[in-house]
Design an enzyme around this catalytic site. Structure first.
Site, PDB file in Angstrom:
ATOM      1  N   GLU A 256     -18.092 -27.615 -45.979  1.00 17.59           N
ATOM      2  CA  GLU A 256     -19.483 -27.149 -46.063  1.00 17.59           C
ATOM      3  C   GLU A 256     -20.456 -27.890 -45.144  1.00 17.59           C
ATOM      4  OE1 GLU A 256     -20.704 -27.114 -50.151  1.00 17.59           O
ATOM      5  OE2 GLU A 256     -19.230 -25.598 -50.705  1.00 17.59           O
TER       6      GLU A 256
ATOM      7  N   GLU B 190     -13.030 -22.964 -52.662  1.00 22.14           N
ATOM      8  CA  GLU B 190     -13.772 -23.334 -53.881  1.00 22.14           C
ATOM      9  C   GLU B 190     -14.410 -22.098 -54.480  1.00 22.14           C
ATOM     10  OE1 GLU B 190     -16.816 -26.401 -53.592  1.00 22.14           O
ATOM     11  OE2 GLU B 190     -15.525 -27.588 -52.287  1.00 22.14           O
TER      12      GLU B 190
HETATM   13  C1  FCB Z   1     -19.878 -27.220 -53.455  1.00 23.30           C
HETATM   14  C2  FCB Z   1     -19.284 -28.557 -53.116  1.00 23.30           C
HETATM   15  C3  FCB Z   1     -18.538 -29.196 -54.238  1.00 23.30           C
HETATM   16  C4  FCB Z   1     -19.217 -28.975 -55.573  1.00 23.30           C
HETATM   17  C5  FCB Z   1     -19.533 -27.524 -55.766  1.00 23.30           C
HETATM   18  C6  FCB Z   1     -20.174 -27.194 -57.092  1.00 23.30           C
HETATM   19  O1  FCB Z   1     -20.967 -26.978 -52.647  1.00 23.30           O
HETATM   20  O2  FCB Z   1     -18.397 -28.447 -52.033  1.00 23.30           O
HETATM   21  O3  FCB Z   1     -18.379 -30.555 -53.943  1.00 23.30           O
HETATM   22  O4  FCB Z   1     -20.329 -29.757 -55.662  1.00 23.30           O
HETATM   23  O5  FCB Z   1     -20.366 -27.073 -54.737  1.00 23.30           O
END
Ligand code: FCB
Length: 470
Positions: free
Chosen positions: A181, A376
């Site tokens: 990210e 994620e």
């Molecule tokens: C993302 C991050 C991770 C976590 C989630 C909820 O942006 O990569 O570390 O904080 O959000």
């Protein structure tokens, strides 16, 4: 009485979609170093920007920090058994740069590196594939003091660090993500100041964008050249679908800008070898120029094998802010988000699974030829644990089910998505929100460090087993 009729109909449709996923679809859970490891000053680890940020009064909810977190550094073998018990194929974790190079440069700190060596062995012995993220936001503080990501040199330092880890683990690790990210690193860290290092400068953030991408490209080129066997190399971007709140030109323009600064400013240089022209025009109207040096874009667009997609929500975007203004105090056009009226998670993030499908279909259309993996996806809810630590988290299970179904729907519409990681294995340190926001499939009692799988963990395990036909 709970009315479950709608939920049942919904989940039958979801079930059908999920069960249509192929047996070779990859399933995993994800974590990151600072959020779970603790042991912040052990075995030679140096301070990172997060250690500093947490110690700055007022920055983190409750003044909390990652000094102990889930104490994963000391509990790693048991945590790996827990991962294996979920039946996942793959575990995505990040390596802490300040463990490997405490000051961000120079020789490897052998004791720090040894932890990841043991972790990889432990995973492989348990039948779980390791997926390494090299940078999940924990820049060594010394590099921040030398300018941080807005400084070009940091990109070169990152590539050196990446090579240390790559050389140590490439015999056993096939899949590598350079950065997690970069939008969060650049915008939250250097523009909004809502995350470490907490600077508030749009210009710095734009410099950071370019140097993060350059760092990715330099590392990717060197890793590719040094690989002794086939590797799978990529980067992870967080994205959502930005939809104009109305059909007005102002809202459409605001959505274009949000998507441009949120997604295309990363996707285009990585996958097309150029920054998006409309965003360069917007920047130059603000007097901002990306610090591009000749040859950088060829480095940044080093081909990748997998695009990691992190998805949490989507947004309606307006060109008018809540005070009715179309320009901010500096005279720049506003892009504000307006609620869609959807249910929200404990983060106040609206739950928009179809925005996930739309995003993946759009990515596969606009950037064809790059396989995607969801690195994620998940949700925080206000969990209530019983005396045994068990959480009946139907809300999280529902979130996962609707979002995995959304991935399956995108695949049916042609998106080449090959795997899914739930965020997160454990409840953990949720950055500036501290420990109050729980994203885990597994509940953590922070007093005792006892881990207890929630209903969602059991659902996830059973879903994986069923889809694989086991
Ligand atoms: C993302 C991050 C991770 C976590 C989630 C909820 O942006 O990569 O570390 O904080 O959000």
């Amino acid at each position: 009485m709970l009315d479950t009729t709608a939920a049942v109909v919904e989940s039958a449709a979801e079930l059908e979609l999920i069960d249509g996923l192929p047996a070779e679809f990859r399933w995993g859970v994800a974590t990151s170093a600072y959020q779970i490891e603790g042991a912040h000053d052990e075995d030679g680890r140096g301070p990172s920007i997060w250690d500093t940020y947490c110690r700055t009064p007022g920055m983190v909810e409750g003044g909390e920090n990652g000094d102990v977190a889930c104490d994963h550094y000391h509990r790693m073998p048991a945590d790996v058994s827990l991962i294996a018990s979920l039946g996942v194929d793959v575990y995505r974790f990040s390596v802490a740069w300040p463990r490997v190079q405490p000051g961000g440069r120079g020789p490897a700190n052998a004791r720090g590196l040894a932890f990841y060596d043991r972790l990889v062995d432990e995973l492989l012995e348990s039948g779980v594939d390791p997926w390494v993220t090299l940078y999940h936001w924990d820049l060594p503080q010394e590099l921040e003091d030398a300018g941080g990501w807005p400084a070009r040199d940091t990109a070169y330092r990152f590539a050196d660090y990446a090579m240390i880890v790559f050389e140590a683990l490439q015999d056993r690790v096939r899949t590598w993500t350079t950065l997690n990210e970069p939008w969060c690193s650049a915008m939250l860290g250097y523009c909004e100041g809502r995350q470490a290092p907490g600077r508030q400068s749009f210009d710095d953030a734009m410099d950071a964008v370019h140097h993060l991408l350059l760092g990715h490209g330099l590392a990717a080129q060197r890793m590719r050249a040094a690989a002794r066997k086939p590797i799978e190399l990529g980067i992870t971007l967080n994205m959502g679908t930005s939809m104009p709140a109305t059909r007005s030109l102002a809202d459409q323009e605001a959505a274009r800008r949000a998507d441009g600064l949120g997604a295309r400013i990363y996707l285009d240089p990585l996958l097309r070898g150029q920054y998006p022209g409309d965003i360069l025009d917007d920047l130059s109207a603000r007097g901002v120029k990306l610090p591009v040096v000749d040859g950088d874009l060829a480095i940044i667009s080093e081909p990748i094998d997998v695009l990691g997609v992190n998805y949490y929500s989507s947004h309606l975007v307006s060109g008018v802010d809540s005070a009715g203004r179309t320009e901010d105090a500096d005279g720049n056009p506003v892009s504000s988000t307006v609620p869609m009226g959807r249910p929200v998670t404990a983060m106040d993030w609206e739950i928009v699974p179809e925005g996930f499908t739309d995003l993946l279909v759009r990515l596969s259309r606009d950037y064809p030829g790059v396989p995607m993996v969801i690195t994620e996806n998940g949700a925080a809810f206000d969990d209530v644990a019983d005396e045994s630590g068990y959480v009946a988290d139907a809300d999280r299970t529902g979130y996962l089910s609707s979002h995995i179904a959304a991935v399956a729907a995108a695949r049916q519409r042609g998106a080449d998505v090959r795997g899914y990681f739930a965020w997160s294995l454990l409840d953990n340190f949720e950055w500036s929100y501290g420990y109050a926001k729980r994203f885990g499939l597994v509940h953590v009692d922070y007093e005792t460090q006892v881990r207890t799988p929630k209903q969602s963990a059991l659902w996830y395990r059973d879903t994986i087993r069923r889809v694989r036909g086991g």
